[in-house]
Scaffold this motif. Structure first.
Motif, PDB file in Angstrom:
ATOM      1  N   UNK A 115       0.815  -1.213   0.000  1.00  0.00           N
ATOM      2  CA  UNK A 115       0.000   0.000   0.000  1.00  0.00           C
ATOM      3  C   UNK A 115       0.846   1.259   0.000  1.00  0.00           C
ATOM      4  N   UNK A 116       2.095   1.159   0.515  1.00  0.00           N
ATOM      5  CA  UNK A 116       2.999   2.316   0.499  1.00  0.00           C
ATOM      6  C   UNK A 116       3.304   2.712  -0.942  1.00  0.00           C
ATOM      7  N   UNK A 117       3.615   1.727  -1.770  1.00  0.00           N
ATOM      8  CA  UNK A 117       3.895   1.999  -3.178  1.00  0.00           C
ATOM      9  C   UNK A 117       2.646   2.525  -3.878  1.00  0.00           C
ATOM     10  N   UNK A 118       1.500   1.927  -3.562  1.00  0.00           N
ATOM     11  CA  UNK A 118       0.257   2.361  -4.200  1.00  0.00           C
ATOM     12  C   UNK A 118      -0.052   3.827  -3.874  1.00  0.00           C
ATOM     13  N   UNK A 119       0.088   4.197  -2.612  1.00  0.00           N
ATOM     14  CA  UNK A 119      -0.177   5.580  -2.215  1.00  0.00           C
ATOM     15  C   UNK A 119       0.835   6.538  -2.835  1.00  0.00           C
ATOM     16  N   UNK A 120       2.067   6.057  -2.989  1.00  0.00           N
ATOM     17  CA  UNK A 120       3.094   6.902  -3.602  1.00  0.00           C
ATOM     18  C   UNK A 120       2.756   7.155  -5.061  1.00  0.00           C
ATOM     19  N   UNK A 121       2.269   6.141  -5.737  1.00  0.00           N
ATOM     20  CA  UNK A 121       1.883   6.303  -7.140  1.00  0.00           C
ATOM     21  C   UNK A 121       0.674   7.228  -7.282  1.00  0.00           C
ATOM     22  N   UNK A 122      -0.204   7.147  -6.330  1.00  0.00           N
ATOM     23  CA  UNK A 122      -1.427   7.946  -6.394  1.00  0.00           C
ATOM     24  C   UNK A 122      -1.198   9.408  -6.020  1.00  0.00           C
ATOM     25  N   UNK A 123      -0.013   9.723  -5.551  1.00  0.00           N
ATOM     26  CA  UNK A 123       0.282  11.103  -5.176  1.00  0.00           C
ATOM     27  C   UNK A 123      -0.238  11.481  -3.811  1.00  0.00           C
ATOM     28  N   UNK A 124      -0.364  10.500  -2.898  1.00  0.00           N
ATOM     29  CA  UNK A 124      -0.848  10.803  -1.553  1.00  0.00           C
ATOM     30  C   UNK A 124       0.128  11.703  -0.793  1.00  0.00           C
ATOM     31  N   UNK A 125       1.415  11.567  -1.122  1.00  0.00           N
ATOM     32  CA  UNK A 125       2.415  12.446  -0.518  1.00  0.00           C
ATOM     33  C   UNK A 125       2.738  13.579  -1.493  1.00  0.00           C
ATOM     34  N   UNK A 126       2.690  14.795  -1.011  1.00  0.00           N
ATOM     35  CA  UNK A 126       3.035  15.945  -1.846  1.00  0.00           C
ATOM     36  C   UNK A 126       4.543  16.002  -2.063  1.00  0.00           C
ATOM     37  N   UNK A 127       4.967  16.240  -3.290  1.00  0.00           N
ATOM     38  CA  UNK A 127       6.394  16.362  -3.598  1.00  0.00           C
ATOM     39  C   UNK A 127       6.907  17.679  -3.027  1.00  0.00           C
ATOM     40  N   UNK A 128       7.914  17.580  -2.166  1.00  0.00           N
ATOM     41  CA  UNK A 128       8.410  18.753  -1.435  1.00  0.00           C
ATOM     42  C   UNK A 128       9.687  19.334  -2.015  1.00  0.00           C
ATOM     43  N   UNK A 129      10.402  18.580  -2.815  1.00  0.00           N
ATOM     44  CA  UNK A 129      11.648  19.074  -3.424  1.00  0.00           C
ATOM     45  C   UNK A 129      11.978  18.188  -4.611  1.00  0.00           C
ATOM     46  N   UNK A 130      12.853  18.671  -5.478  1.00  0.00           N
ATOM     47  CA  UNK A 130      13.229  17.910  -6.673  1.00  0.00           C
ATOM     48  C   UNK A 130      14.665  18.217  -7.040  1.00  0.00           C
ATOM     49  N   UNK A 131      15.308  17.243  -7.677  1.00  0.00           N
ATOM     50  CA  UNK A 131      16.654  17.431  -8.210  1.00  0.00           C
ATOM     51  C   UNK A 131      16.661  16.933  -9.647  1.00  0.00           C
ATOM     52  N   UNK A 132      17.313  17.689 -10.522  1.00  0.00           N
ATOM     53  CA  UNK A 132      17.383  17.357 -11.942  1.00  0.00           C
ATOM     54  C   UNK A 132      18.802  16.917 -12.276  1.00  0.00           C
ATOM     55  N   UNK A 133      18.975  15.637 -12.555  1.00  0.00           N
ATOM     56  CA  UNK A 133      20.291  15.081 -12.874  1.00  0.00           C
ATOM     57  C   UNK A 133      20.508  14.976 -14.373  1.00  0.00           C
ATOM     58  N   UNK A 134      19.517  15.342 -15.127  1.00  0.00           N
ATOM     59  CA  UNK A 134      19.577  15.195 -16.580  1.00  0.00           C
ATOM     60  C   UNK A 134      20.727  16.030 -17.142  1.00  0.00           C
ATOM     61  N   UNK A 135      21.595  15.390 -17.917  1.00  0.00           N
ATOM     62  CA  UNK A 135      22.701  16.091 -18.552  1.00  0.00           C
ATOM     63  C   UNK A 135      23.990  16.084 -17.750  1.00  0.00           C
ATOM     64  N   UNK A 136      23.965  15.584 -16.505  1.00  0.00           N
ATOM     65  CA  UNK A 136      25.174  15.543 -15.686  1.00  0.00           C
ATOM     66  C   UNK A 136      26.004  14.310 -16.015  1.00  0.00           C
ATOM     67  N   UNK A 137      27.321  14.414 -15.808  1.00  0.00           N
ATOM     68  CA  UNK A 137      28.180  13.246 -15.916  1.00  0.00           C
ATOM     69  C   UNK A 137      27.918  12.317 -14.737  1.00  0.00           C
ATOM     70  N   UNK A 138      28.384  11.090 -14.850  1.00  0.00           N
ATOM     71  CA  UNK A 138      28.073  10.081 -13.831  1.00  0.00           C
ATOM     72  C   UNK A 138      28.521  10.515 -12.447  1.00  0.00           C
ATOM     73  N   UNK A 139      29.762  10.964 -12.313  1.00  0.00           N
ATOM     74  CA  UNK A 139      30.267  11.375 -10.997  1.00  0.00           C
ATOM     75  C   UNK A 139      29.501  12.572 -10.459  1.00  0.00           C
ATOM     76  N   UNK A 140      29.179  13.514 -11.341  1.00  0.00           N
ATOM     77  CA  UNK A 140      28.418  14.687 -10.915  1.00  0.00           C
ATOM     78  C   UNK A 140      27.022  14.293 -10.458  1.00  0.00           C
ATOM     79  N   UNK A 141      26.388  13.384 -11.210  1.00  0.00           N
ATOM     80  CA  UNK A 141      25.038  12.950 -10.846  1.00  0.00           C
ATOM     81  C   UNK A 141      25.054  12.185  -9.527  1.00  0.00           C
ATOM     82  N   UNK A 142      26.041  11.310  -9.334  1.00  0.00           N
ATOM     83  CA  UNK A 142      26.143  10.537  -8.095  1.00  0.00           C
ATOM     84  C   UNK A 142      26.280  11.453  -6.890  1.00  0.00           C
ATOM     85  N   UNK A 143      27.163  12.433  -6.993  1.00  0.00           N
ATOM     86  CA  UNK A 143      27.369  13.355  -5.873  1.00  0.00           C
ATOM     87  C   UNK A 143      26.134  14.220  -5.644  1.00  0.00           C
ATOM     88  N   UNK A 144      25.524  14.711  -6.728  1.00  0.00           N
ATOM     89  CA  UNK A 144      24.341  15.571  -6.582  1.00  0.00           C
ATOM     90  C   UNK A 144      23.188  14.809  -5.950  1.00  0.00           C
TER      91      UNK A 144
END
Length: 214
Positions: A115-144
């Protein structure tokens, strides 16, 4: 009377002696002041000879203000933490057996109900922060990613989004970074579960992550 004359002469002599002593002190004080003034004058002349002619600056009426020093930054500690972030997340971690691939990709720690996964998919928890790793090199993405998860958990956030991209710009148009992000998240002790984001939140190019409470 003889006695009165003796006393008067004695007092007169004492007065004369006191006057003489005071006069001598005054002379000594004036001489000392004269010598001090002469010494200051000699020092002034020696200074002028050494530095040349000088001219007093006019008062500008401005007060000199010192700029506040910047706060000390723990650079070495930040480097050490970054090194720990890089070393703690392995690219060789076998994540396949831990993932649930029903209609969509998901992960939950052992002991958590579906049910934890189901509620997460349904958006029961509001997204409070985000990080965008798109375009980073592997080491940069890992650290970020490591720093983002660590800081979000320390701030008490429960639900965050990680954007890894769909790999459309990668050779073969395969999502190389996506597989690494899955491995890294599973290794983070702060992560309880994650699911593929809904279309409005990034779809196959992002994950919604549930962090354990502080």
């Amino acid at each position: 009377m003889p006695g009165m004359k003796v006393n008067a002469l004695s007092e007169l002599k004492s007065i004369r002696n006191a006057l003489a002593e005071r006069r001598a002190r005054e002379i000594a004080d004036r001489e000392a002041e004269r010598q001090a003034a002469a010494r200051r004058e000699r020092e002034r002349r020696l200074f002028e000879i050494a530095v040349g002619p000088v001219q007093r600056l006019r008062a500008h009426g401005r007060s000199e203000q010192r700029r506040p020093l910047p706060e000390p930054r723990p650079v070495q500690r930040e480097r050490d933490e970054a090194a720990v972030m890089r070393e703690a997340l392995s690219d060789e971690f076998d994540v396949e057996t831990l993932l649930h691939t029903d209609e969509q990709l998901s992960y939950r720690r052992p002991g958590l109900g579906a049910d934890v996964v189901r509620k997460l998919r349904e958006g029961r928890w509001a997204i409070q922060a985000a990080v965008d790793l798109h375009g980073l090199r592997t080491d940069e993405a890992r650290e970020a990613l490591g720093r983002f998860v660590h800081d979000s958990h320390r701030l008490g956030l429960r639900c965050v989004r990680v954007v890894h991209g769909k790999g459309l710009g990668s050779p073969g148009r395969t999502p190389v970074l996506k597989g690494r992000v899955l491995r890294w998240l599973v290794q983070k002790k702060e992560v309880m579960a994650f699911v593929q984001a809904r279309p409005a939140e990034g779809g196959a190019g992002a994950l919604v992550v549930l962090l354990r409470p502080v």
